[in-house]
Design an enzyme around this catalytic site. Sequence first.
Site, PDB file in Angstrom:
ATOM      1  N   PHE A   1       0.866  -1.186   0.000  1.00 31.93           N
ATOM      2  CA  PHE A   1       0.000   0.000   0.000  1.00 31.93           C
ATOM      3  C   PHE A   1       0.894   1.224   0.000  1.00 31.93           C
ATOM      4  CE2 PHE A   1      -2.344   3.566   1.610  1.00 31.93           C
ATOM      5  CZ  PHE A   1      -3.530   3.481   0.904  1.00 31.93           C
TER       6      PHE A   1
ATOM      7  N   ASP B   1       9.412   2.848   1.809  1.00 30.73           N
ATOM      8  CA  ASP B   1       8.221   3.631   2.114  1.00 30.73           C
ATOM      9  C   ASP B   1       7.928   3.469   3.604  1.00 30.73           C
ATOM     10  OD1 ASP B   1       5.830   4.878   2.451  1.00 30.73           O
ATOM     11  OD2 ASP B   1       4.786   3.861   0.812  1.00 30.73           O
TER      12      ASP B   1
ATOM     13  N   LYS C   1       2.377  10.843   7.344  1.00 31.92           N
ATOM     14  CA  LYS C   1       1.558  10.520   8.519  1.00 31.92           C
ATOM     15  C   LYS C   1       2.076  11.212   9.798  1.00 31.92           C
ATOM     16  CE  LYS C   1      -0.951   6.710   6.594  1.00 31.92           C
ATOM     17  NZ  LYS C   1      -0.656   5.558   5.787  1.00 31.92           N
TER      18      LYS C   1
HETATM   19  C1  LIG Z   1      -0.827   5.736   4.273  1.00 24.03           C
HETATM   20  C2  LIG Z   1       0.309   5.335   3.431  1.00 24.03           C
HETATM   21  C3  LIG Z   1       0.636   6.051   2.258  1.00 24.03           C
HETATM   22  C4  LIG Z   1      -0.232   7.157   1.718  1.00 24.03           C
HETATM   23  O1  LIG Z   1      -0.325   8.249   2.568  1.00 24.03           O
HETATM   24  P1  LIG Z   1      -1.513   9.320   2.355  1.00 24.03           P
HETATM   25  O2  LIG Z   1      -1.133  10.450   3.272  1.00 24.03           O
HETATM   26  O3  LIG Z   1      -2.785   8.642   2.755  1.00 24.03           O
HETATM   27  O4  LIG Z   1      -1.497   9.702   0.929  1.00 24.03           O
HETATM   28  C5  LIG Z   1       1.763   5.676   1.564  1.00 24.03           C
HETATM   29  N1  LIG Z   1       2.524   4.646   1.981  1.00 24.03           N
HETATM   30  C6  LIG Z   1       2.246   3.939   3.085  1.00 24.03           C
HETATM   31  C7  LIG Z   1       3.147   2.831   3.502  1.00 24.03           C
HETATM   32  C8  LIG Z   1       1.115   4.246   3.840  1.00 24.03           C
HETATM   33  O5  LIG Z   1       0.805   3.504   4.916  1.00 24.03           O
END
Ligand SMILES: *Cc1c(COP(=O)(O)O)cnc(C)c1O
Length: 401
Positions: free
Chosen positions: A138, A223, A252
Amino acid sequence: MSNTIALERKWCANNYHPLPIVLVKGLGAEVWDEDGRRYIDMMGCYSAVSFGHSHPRIVKALTEQAGRLAVVSRAYHTRPLGRFLERACRMTGMDGALPMNTGAEAVETALKAARKWAYTVKKVPPGQARVISAAGNFHGRTIAIVGMSTVGQYRDGFGPYPGGFVSVPFGDADALERAITPDTAAFLVEPIQGEGGIIVPPPGYLARCRDICTARNVLLIADEVQTGLGRTGRVLACEHDGVRPDAVTLGKALGGGMLPVSLFLARRDVIDVFRPGDHGSTFGGNPLAAAVGFEALGVLEDERLSQRAADLGTWLMERLHSLASPLIQDIRGRGLFIGIEFDPARIGANDVCLGLAARGVLTKDTHRNTIRFAPPLVISRDQLAEAVEALRLVLDERMAA
Ligand SMILES: *Cc1c(COP(=O)(O)O)cnc(C)c1O
């Protein structure tokens, strides 16, 4: 039904399935609903509230900066940006950073950086660059990003997708090695898959990916939007494996539970591919966001929240195992990033969430019939114990039914 819920249902696109709870206030690891009921927040807004709701120090940084200068675009220099990026780079061992807002934007930035690096530094022929991602990932919700997804619902109805992406199984370093060609720019991977169901790869996986990427001149991009900033017990989850990626995405928690703040950070030759006008964002790096991000990172360090997540996470994991419930199929995770998978024949993860909410504990289900326990890192041991006790009651009740 509460008026608030009816109003939202009428006017808001139906793209989420919220629990029927209206929250009006939060402090630390607790939130309150319209009727004054208190809940323990065991979800921490998918890690966006890692440093707690309305942290006084972050609220102060936010309001002071908001009253002085909030948004001017990067057509000008502003004081908070440089010191924010310096702190973020020092804490992650990166050489430079590009500020964005959401996690998805940081990932898009990573994809653009990887492609431009492939053409200008690695000398991949024009139009040929490939990025490898892991199945079950994700990385956000943009068209390019859902094009990398292997989850049907994220993709279906939104194609066609851009080319240049290749998928390999998560946790299988040999598959990565086989998928690499001279045109491979980067391998993009979550150190622990979050939305995919808190999936922890086999020991040594990331270290082997690091070796393979180094040997084949491929960028390893972590990520860490969800796993980063203390969540797993280290500033970056990669540190558990002694791995330094070539680039990292953060988001986040970086917004201190206040604002969307994200970064793409990288080693020198990668961050240096960007020239004025190549890429940007109207709001990226604005003084309000930079002041909040700077303060959030300060809180992470000063309150030693990574260590706290490691210690409390070990304790919580033991407590969950001691439940020894036959309804639980698996408990996995690291630090305060824990997935509890239930036997789908016996109880649904959404039912567990509703049962927990009725007992004053909030969380949300994710893939593989799993709920997550990923509370704000400022949570106390007593609050965690309360959450475990609520889970025990929910499971006992189901066993008795
Ligand atoms: C939540 C998330 C994203 C996307 O972040 P948004 O602020 O919702 O666009 C990207 N990578 C990972 C691993 C995430 O958990």
